[in-house]
Design an enzyme around this catalytic site. Structure first.
Site, PDB file in Angstrom:
ATOM      1  N   ASP A 116      38.703  56.279  73.822  1.00  0.00           N
ATOM      2  CA  ASP A 116      38.082  55.131  73.152  1.00  0.00           C
ATOM      3  C   ASP A 116      36.555  55.253  73.225  1.00  0.00           C
ATOM      4  OD1 ASP A 116      40.735  53.808  72.914  1.00  0.00           O
ATOM      5  OD2 ASP A 116      40.576  53.808  75.089  1.00  0.00           O
TER       6      ASP A 116
ATOM      7  N   HIS B 237      43.234  49.941  77.689  1.00  0.00           N
ATOM      8  CA  HIS B 237      43.365  50.909  76.598  1.00  0.00           C
ATOM      9  C   HIS B 237      44.407  50.351  75.632  1.00  0.00           C
ATOM     10  CE1 HIS B 237      44.024  54.392  74.177  1.00  0.00           C
ATOM     11  NE2 HIS B 237      45.303  54.396  74.499  1.00  0.00           N
TER      12      HIS B 237
HETATM   13  P1  NAX Z   1      55.030  63.440  73.487  1.00  0.00           P
HETATM   14  O1  NAX Z   1      56.219  62.570  73.223  1.00  0.00           O
HETATM   15  O2  NAX Z   1      54.721  64.568  72.565  1.00  0.00           O
HETATM   16  O3  NAX Z   1      55.179  64.061  74.951  1.00  0.00           O
HETATM   17  C1  NAX Z   1      55.529  63.320  76.060  1.00  0.00           C
HETATM   18  C2  NAX Z   1      56.297  64.233  76.993  1.00  0.00           C
HETATM   19  O4  NAX Z   1      56.556  63.511  78.191  1.00  0.00           O
HETATM   20  C3  NAX Z   1      57.651  64.664  76.435  1.00  0.00           C
HETATM   21  O5  NAX Z   1      57.743  66.081  76.470  1.00  0.00           O
HETATM   22  C4  NAX Z   1      58.655  64.007  77.391  1.00  0.00           C
HETATM   23  O6  NAX Z   1      59.797  64.804  77.597  1.00  0.00           O
HETATM   24  C5  NAX Z   1      57.826  63.869  78.654  1.00  0.00           C
HETATM   25  N1  NAX Z   1      58.300  62.852  79.581  1.00  0.00           N
HETATM   26  C6  NAX Z   1      58.867  61.651  79.313  1.00  0.00           C
HETATM   27  N2  NAX Z   1      59.207  61.014  80.445  1.00  0.00           N
HETATM   28  C7  NAX Z   1      58.819  61.814  81.455  1.00  0.00           C
HETATM   29  C8  NAX Z   1      58.917  61.714  82.867  1.00  0.00           C
HETATM   30  N3  NAX Z   1      59.497  60.664  83.454  1.00  0.00           N
HETATM   31  N4  NAX Z   1      58.419  62.721  83.612  1.00  0.00           N
HETATM   32  C9  NAX Z   1      57.855  63.807  83.031  1.00  0.00           C
HETATM   33  N5  NAX Z   1      57.758  63.964  81.696  1.00  0.00           N
HETATM   34  C10 NAX Z   1      58.236  62.986  80.925  1.00  0.00           C
HETATM   35  O7  NAX Z   1      53.799  62.443  73.653  1.00  0.00           O
HETATM   36  P2  NAX Z   1      52.241  62.761  73.617  1.00  0.00           P
HETATM   37  O8  NAX Z   1      51.763  62.687  72.226  1.00  0.00           O
HETATM   38  O9  NAX Z   1      51.971  63.987  74.399  1.00  0.00           O
HETATM   39  O10 NAX Z   1      51.675  61.451  74.360  1.00  0.00           O
HETATM   40  C11 NAX Z   1      51.914  61.205  75.727  1.00  0.00           C
HETATM   41  C12 NAX Z   1      51.479  59.809  76.109  1.00  0.00           C
HETATM   42  O11 NAX Z   1      50.082  59.636  75.918  1.00  0.00           O
HETATM   43  C13 NAX Z   1      52.146  58.695  75.304  1.00  0.00           C
HETATM   44  O12 NAX Z   1      52.536  57.663  76.200  1.00  0.00           O
HETATM   45  C14 NAX Z   1      51.020  58.186  74.428  1.00  0.00           C
HETATM   46  O13 NAX Z   1      51.196  56.844  74.053  1.00  0.00           O
HETATM   47  C15 NAX Z   1      49.839  58.374  75.339  1.00  0.00           C
HETATM   48  N6  NAX Z   1      48.501  58.373  74.731  1.00  0.00           N
HETATM   49  C16 NAX Z   1      47.479  57.826  75.446  1.00  0.00           C
HETATM   50  C17 NAX Z   1      46.178  57.830  75.001  1.00  0.00           C
HETATM   51  C18 NAX Z   1      45.068  57.240  75.813  1.00  0.00           C
HETATM   52  O14 NAX Z   1      43.948  57.211  75.309  1.00  0.00           O
HETATM   53  N7  NAX Z   1      45.280  56.750  77.037  1.00  0.00           N
HETATM   54  C19 NAX Z   1      45.847  58.394  73.671  1.00  0.00           C
HETATM   55  C20 NAX Z   1      46.877  59.331  73.144  1.00  0.00           C
HETATM   56  C21 NAX Z   1      48.297  58.954  73.403  1.00  0.00           C
HETATM   57  O15 NAX Z   1      48.692  58.003  72.456  1.00  0.00           O
END
Ligand code: NAX
Length: 326
Positions: free
Chosen positions: A159, A187
């Protein structure tokens, strides 16, 4: 060459990690003289995909990559971790209410907080990226009583970086000219990007933009940028999120630029009248591997109202998972 440090990353087969891991391994996070051991955590069904990512990491032959651990067990992935980037989270599924999402993630981040508490380095620096990032960080922190609450942070750097670019574009400057940017609070779309402290080429940003643009264009654009990326790209921000995670950890470990600050979701000590114990984004400076909240900023009524609104949302999120907190 220094001794390797251990960097744990969760959600390691996901889209953010696909950008993040390669940059950590190439030295962009902790410096070109700091070898790293990557300790990668995934859920069991994603271990095969994780294997592919690990193979690609090997195929880069990064001189600084001193080892790769792959696991679906948090106590393996967090063992002796010096840094932990908690990227994996449960996404919102069809028909899921906000409360369901909070609860599903509370289960994940409670378990990961406990594992960090049990096996990570006592100085582990934790960054939560997975949403809802601030409340997930709070849950992990509360489940790790043996660790200093200051070690748990949530990412608002994306952000912050978005706000730098928007202001630079508007004032025909570059991001190098923009300093003293602040994201306050959560966030989420209630975050408050504050330009009252910001400077462009050393001069007050608010002298260079109109109030109307600030209130009705800049603030909503920064707040809604994540949704705009999803609409345009058909997928959520990934490379920019990874970049922000690198920026956050690098500055925390190696220090912020002299005379400037960054935004970090950190454990509130009550500064600026925010409830103690919330993970709230503040302007911070970092030095010697530690952060400090920038004190003494003048807060006008407009800012006060926006800071309170995002604080209120964080308090509500905390209350929604209170029954799951130790
Ligand atoms: P993806 O769905 O591509 O990847 C997430 C990965 O996490 C998957 O491979 C899944 O198998 C794994 N996973 C799920 N539960 C798990 C657990 N208990 N232990 C270990 N691994 C686990 O998502 P991606 O685009 O990489 O985003 C990841 C996270 O970042 C999401 O929650 C998203 O909302 C968040 N974000 C946060 C941002 C921020 O500024 N704070 C911005 C970007 C993003 O939106």
């Amino acid at each position: 060459m220094k001794a390797p440090v251990r960097v744990a990353v969760t959600g390691a087969a996901g889209q953010i990690s696909y950008s993040l891991l390669f940059r950590i391994a190439s030295g962009e996070m902790l410096g070109k003289d700091q070898p790293v051991i990557l300790q990668l955590l995934e859920i069991t069904p994603a271990l095969e995909a994780l294997k592919g990512v690990a193979m690609e990491l090997e195929d880069c032959a990064f001189p600084l990559l001193a080892g790769i651990v792959q696991s679906d067990d948090a106590t393996v992935a967090f063992k002796d971790a010096d840094y932990a980037l908690l990227v994996g989270a449960r996404p919102r599924g069809p028909g899921m209410e906000r409360k369901d999402l909070l609860e599903a993630n509370a289960a994940i981040f409670s378990a990961q907080g406990k594992a960090l508490n049990d096996v990570a380095s006592r100085d582990v620096k934790v960054l939560v990226v997975g949403n809802p990032a601030n409340t997930n960080a709070l849950i992990a922190q509360r489940n790790a009583p043996a660790l200093d609450p200051r070690n748990f942070t949530a990412m608002t750097r994306l952000d912050h970086n978005r706000a730098l670019s928007q202001l630079a574009n508007k004032t025909d400057s570059t991001v190098n000219d923009v300093t003293h940017m602040t994201i306050w609070g959560n966030h989420s779309s209630t975050q408050y990007p504050d330009l009252y402290q910001a400077k462009v080429s050393g001069e007050a940003a608010m002298e260079k933009v109109e109030q109307d643009w600030y209130e009705n264009d800049f603030i909503p654009t920064v707040q809604q940028r994540g949704a705009a990326i999803i609409k345009a790209r058909g997928a959520s921000s990934a490379a920019s999120a990874a970049n922000a995670a690198i920026d956050h950890m690098r500055d925390w470990a190696l220090g912020t630029a002299e005379g400037d600050w960054v935004s970090m979701g950190i454990y509130s000590d009550g500064s600026y009248g925010i409830q103690e114990g919330l993970i709230y984004s503040y302007p911070c400076t970092c030095k010697n591997g530690d952060w400090e909240i920038v004190q003494g900023l003048e807060i006008n009524d407009f800012s006060r109202g926006k800071m309170a609104a995002t604080e209120q949302e964080l308090a509500e999120e905390r209350d929604a998972v209170a029954h799951l907190l130790p």
